[in-house]
Each structure stands twice: as C-alpha cells, then as structure tokens.
Design an enzyme around this catalytic site. Structure first.
Site, PDB file in Angstrom:
ATOM      1  N   ARG A   1      71.320  60.379  23.371  1.00 35.28           N
ATOM      2  CA  ARG A   1      70.044  60.829  22.794  1.00 35.28           C
ATOM      3  C   ARG A   1      70.107  62.310  22.434  1.00 35.28           C
ATOM      4  NH1 ARG A   1      64.708  59.988  26.247  1.00 35.28           N
ATOM      5  NH2 ARG A   1      65.698  61.608  27.494  1.00 35.28           N
TER       6      ARG A   1
ATOM      7  N   ARG B   1      63.659  88.096  12.877  1.00 36.66           N
ATOM      8  CA  ARG B   1      62.842  86.889  13.015  1.00 36.66           C
ATOM      9  C   ARG B   1      62.575  86.313  11.634  1.00 36.66           C
ATOM     10  NH1 ARG B   1      58.033  85.000  11.815  1.00 36.66           N
ATOM     11  NH2 ARG B   1      57.251  83.249  13.039  1.00 36.66           N
TER      12      ARG B   1
ATOM     13  N   HIS C   1      62.407  82.335   9.462  1.00 40.48           N
ATOM     14  CA  HIS C   1      62.459  80.876   9.621  1.00 40.48           C
ATOM     15  C   HIS C   1      63.847  80.331   9.297  1.00 40.48           C
ATOM     16  CE1 HIS C   1      58.174  81.471   9.739  1.00 40.48           C
ATOM     17  NE2 HIS C   1      57.981  80.193  10.011  1.00 40.48           N
TER      18      HIS C   1
ATOM     19  N   LYS D   1      63.881  64.974  20.924  1.00 39.64           N
ATOM     20  CA  LYS D   1      63.479  65.608  22.187  1.00 39.64           C
ATOM     21  C   LYS D   1      63.503  67.122  21.986  1.00 39.64           C
ATOM     22  CE  LYS D   1      63.799  64.625  27.144  1.00 39.64           C
ATOM     23  NZ  LYS D   1      62.393  64.377  27.397  1.00 39.64           N
TER      24      LYS D   1
ATOM     25  N   GLU E   1      52.759  56.773  22.902  1.00 41.00           N
ATOM     26  CA  GLU E   1      53.369  56.970  24.225  1.00 41.00           C
ATOM     27  C   GLU E   1      52.414  57.801  25.057  1.00 41.00           C
ATOM     28  OE1 GLU E   1      57.028  59.278  23.897  1.00 41.00           O
ATOM     29  OE2 GLU E   1      56.211  60.472  22.282  1.00 41.00           O
TER      30      GLU E   1
HETATM   31  N1  PDD Z   1      59.828  63.682  29.476  1.00 42.68           N
HETATM   32  N2  PDD Z   1      58.003  60.434  26.044  1.00 42.68           N
HETATM   33  C1  PDD Z   1      57.819  61.745  26.201  1.00 42.68           C
HETATM   34  C2  PDD Z   1      56.936  62.467  25.252  1.00 42.68           C
HETATM   35  C3  PDD Z   1      58.475  62.420  27.245  1.00 42.68           C
HETATM   36  O1  PDD Z   1      58.323  63.758  27.379  1.00 42.68           O
HETATM   37  C4  PDD Z   1      59.286  61.686  28.151  1.00 42.68           C
HETATM   38  C5  PDD Z   1      60.001  62.331  29.294  1.00 42.68           C
HETATM   39  C6  PDD Z   1      59.436  60.313  27.952  1.00 42.68           C
HETATM   40  C7  PDD Z   1      60.319  59.466  28.845  1.00 42.68           C
HETATM   41  O2  PDD Z   1      61.685  59.641  28.537  1.00 42.68           O
HETATM   42  P1  PDD Z   1      62.817  59.419  29.629  1.00 42.68           P
HETATM   43  O3  PDD Z   1      62.577  58.090  30.234  1.00 42.68           O
HETATM   44  O4  PDD Z   1      64.065  59.453  28.862  1.00 42.68           O
HETATM   45  O5  PDD Z   1      62.681  60.520  30.640  1.00 42.68           O
HETATM   46  C8  PDD Z   1      58.784  59.718  26.884  1.00 42.68           C
HETATM   47  C9  PDD Z   1      60.563  64.424  30.451  1.00 42.68           C
HETATM   48  C10 PDD Z   1      60.608  63.801  31.783  1.00 42.68           C
HETATM   49  C11 PDD Z   1      60.122  65.869  30.427  1.00 42.68           C
HETATM   50  O6  PDD Z   1      59.828  66.350  29.358  1.00 42.68           O
HETATM   51  O7  PDD Z   1      60.086  66.521  31.469  1.00 42.68           O
END
Ligand code: PDD
Length: 283
Positions: free
Chosen positions: A52, A102, A104, A149, A181
């Site tokens: 990921r 700074r 973008h 992420k 989510e």
């Molecule tokens: N976050 N969705 C969001 C928006 C998240 O921030 C997370 C986890 C998950 C779950 O993903 P995973 O099972 O891979 O941890 C779903 C982590 C724990 C954090 O930001 O601290």
C-alpha cells in the site's frame, strides 16, 4: 535510555529529532505514511503495508524517490532491538523532502524525508469490545483521493475531533448518501447475517485490516459483500463495526440517536474479533 527513532538514516533519541521548516511535509502536508502493528516482536502483515505504501508513493509521484522501502523491515527490526518493543505500532512517514523556497511546484530531484518511530496506541481489551462504542454520522468533506494514505489529514483530524468532542468514538462518513469509511477506520455492517463493507474506490483507504477481516470471515464460511452501503442501510443494520490497525474490531452500538441491535454488541463482531485474535496469536 531514551526511546530511539529513525530519521533520514540515523537512529537518534526522539527528543533530538528535528526537521527543516522547509520540509514539504511541514509546509504542504506533501507526503504519505503507514501505520504497522508489532505483535510479540513480529511485524504484522508487513508485505501488505509495503504494497500500500508503494501504491501511495506512486499516486503522489514519489515512486522514484531514492529511499528504498524494502529497507523499512530492517529499520523496524533495529528499532525493536534498540527500544525492546514487544507489542507496539510503527509510524512510517515519508515526505517529498526539503526545498529552498516555499513553492507548490516540486523539483524533479528531491531527497525524501523518512521518519520511522514507535507509537504506543491504546488497544481496547475484550471487555471494552464487548460493551461497544458509539459513533456519529457526518458528511465526508475530505478530498476524493482518500485511497492514498496521505499525511494531509486535516479533514480526518476535524472529523475525529468532532466525534471525541461530542462523546463519540468515531465519525462515520457519508458521501452521496453512501458510507465511505470512518475518520480513521474502515466500516462493516451486518444485515440478516450477511456482511457488507463499502467496495474499494477513491473514497476510502484500502485498509489492511479490512482485507484481513474479509479473508478471515470468508474462510470461516461467512458471506461478505464488497458493495455500496447507503446511509439507510447503516441506520437499520443489525451490526456495525469499525476496523483499523490500532483496533481491529470496534463494535458500534449507537449512531447519533439511533441504537443498533438494542445496544448489544452483535455475535458476528465478537466472532471476527476472536478470529483476528487467534490469527495474531498464530502469526
Ligand atoms: N488509520 N481508513 C482511514 C481513513 C484510516 O485512517 C485508517 C487507519 C483505516 C484503516 O486502515 P488499516 O486497517 O490499514 O490500519 C481506514 C491509521 C490507524 C492511522 O491513521 O493512525
């Protein structure tokens, strides 16, 4: 000895770790991250997290950065030895790096900033899980690249704090009448013994725990469907639970003023909790 962290090639005490004010992570939230559990000194599902991370790096144009993510395993192992961690979490944070001005636009060649450190997040025990938690429902006002992420977490921060300031554990997010989510978790619901979770899209993070739960449930003969879950599906669900790497099953027994399953944690949530616990013990 003070807790050691890894920053840009060096192992140093956490309180001595500094980055430049010109770091694009600091100025723009320009970077990506991962959060990986450690159980009994073993790094949990590392390959899934690295996959990921690679995808997040690709999606923000950082795939050619000169940090090799295959080094992460060795770095975590060194931190485990240095800090004597047993059950812990690792936070991996890679920003695009430091630039002189700074602006973008980022240069083609820029050295990423890499931080890896342990974090001791609270994990709920079985009694807390069996009592259940509450959630609120809010409109998902984050961007439409939530599959990355990204360290730009202002939306999630505001949404999670909305929950905490109003006495809820989590905020469940609705976009176009559909559940995406939680502010920091993925969500499952159960209706008539069938389990549903929103299908993967740009609107949600492909959670490692989500994937694990789907596999464990299916291996144990339960039906799991990855499809749209509407706001009304959520409101009339028999069970709702959130999942993440920090707390892999968090049953929700109330959403705003709606009580789920008469306020009692459902059997499937408890079953999947035990399935994950067993999976971790055997890992
Ligand atoms: N976050 N969705 C969001 C928006 C998240 O921030 C997370 C986890 C998950 C779950 O993903 P995973 O099972 O891979 O941890 C779903 C982590 C724990 C954090 O930001 O601290």
């Amino acid at each position: 000895m003070e807790e050691q962290i890894y920053l840009n090639g060096a192992y140093i005490p956490r309180t001595n770790a500094n980055i430049s004010i010109m770091d694009r992570g600091f100025l723009f939230g320009d970077g990506v991250y991962e959060l990986i559990p450690l159980y009994g000194k073993k790094i949990f599902l590392l390959d899934k997290h690295l996959k990921r991370l690679k995808n997040s790096l690709n999606l923000v144009g950082m795939e050619n950065s000169d940090f090799d993510i295959n080094n992460i395993e060795g770095i975590i192992k060194t931190l485990v030895d240095k800090n004597k961690y047993e059950d812990y979490f690792f936070y991996i944070h890679i920003t695009r790096g430091v630039q002189n001005t700074r602006q973008h636009i980022y240069p083609e060649k820029i050295k990423p900033t890499v931080l890896i450190m342990g974090e001791n997040y609270p994990v709920f025990n079985k009694d807390e899980i069996a009592k259940g938690f509450t959630a609120s429902m809010q409109s998902d006002f984050r961007w439409t690249k939530s599959n990355i992420k990204s360290i730009s977490l202002l939306g999630s921060v505001l949404l999670k704090n909305y929950a905490s300031q109003n006495g809820f554990y989590e905020t469940l997010l609705i976009r176009d009448n559909k559940l995406t989510e939680g502010s920091a978790s993925n969500v499952f619901i159960v209706k008539d013994n069938k389990i549903f979770t929103p299908k993967l899209s740009v609107d949600l993070l492909p959670g490692v725990t989500r994937d694990l739960l789907i596999n464990l449930l299916r291996e144990n003969g339960l039906d799991v469907f990855e499809k749209d879950v509407t706001e009304s599906d959520l409101k009339i669900a028999d069970e709702v639970w959130c999942c993440s790497s920090t707390n892999f099953v968090v049953p929700i027994i109330q959403i705003d003023d709606i009580t789920i399953n008469n306020g009692i944690v459902g059997n499937i949530a408890l079953r999947v909790y035990d399935l994950v616990r067993n999976f971790i013990s055997a890992y």
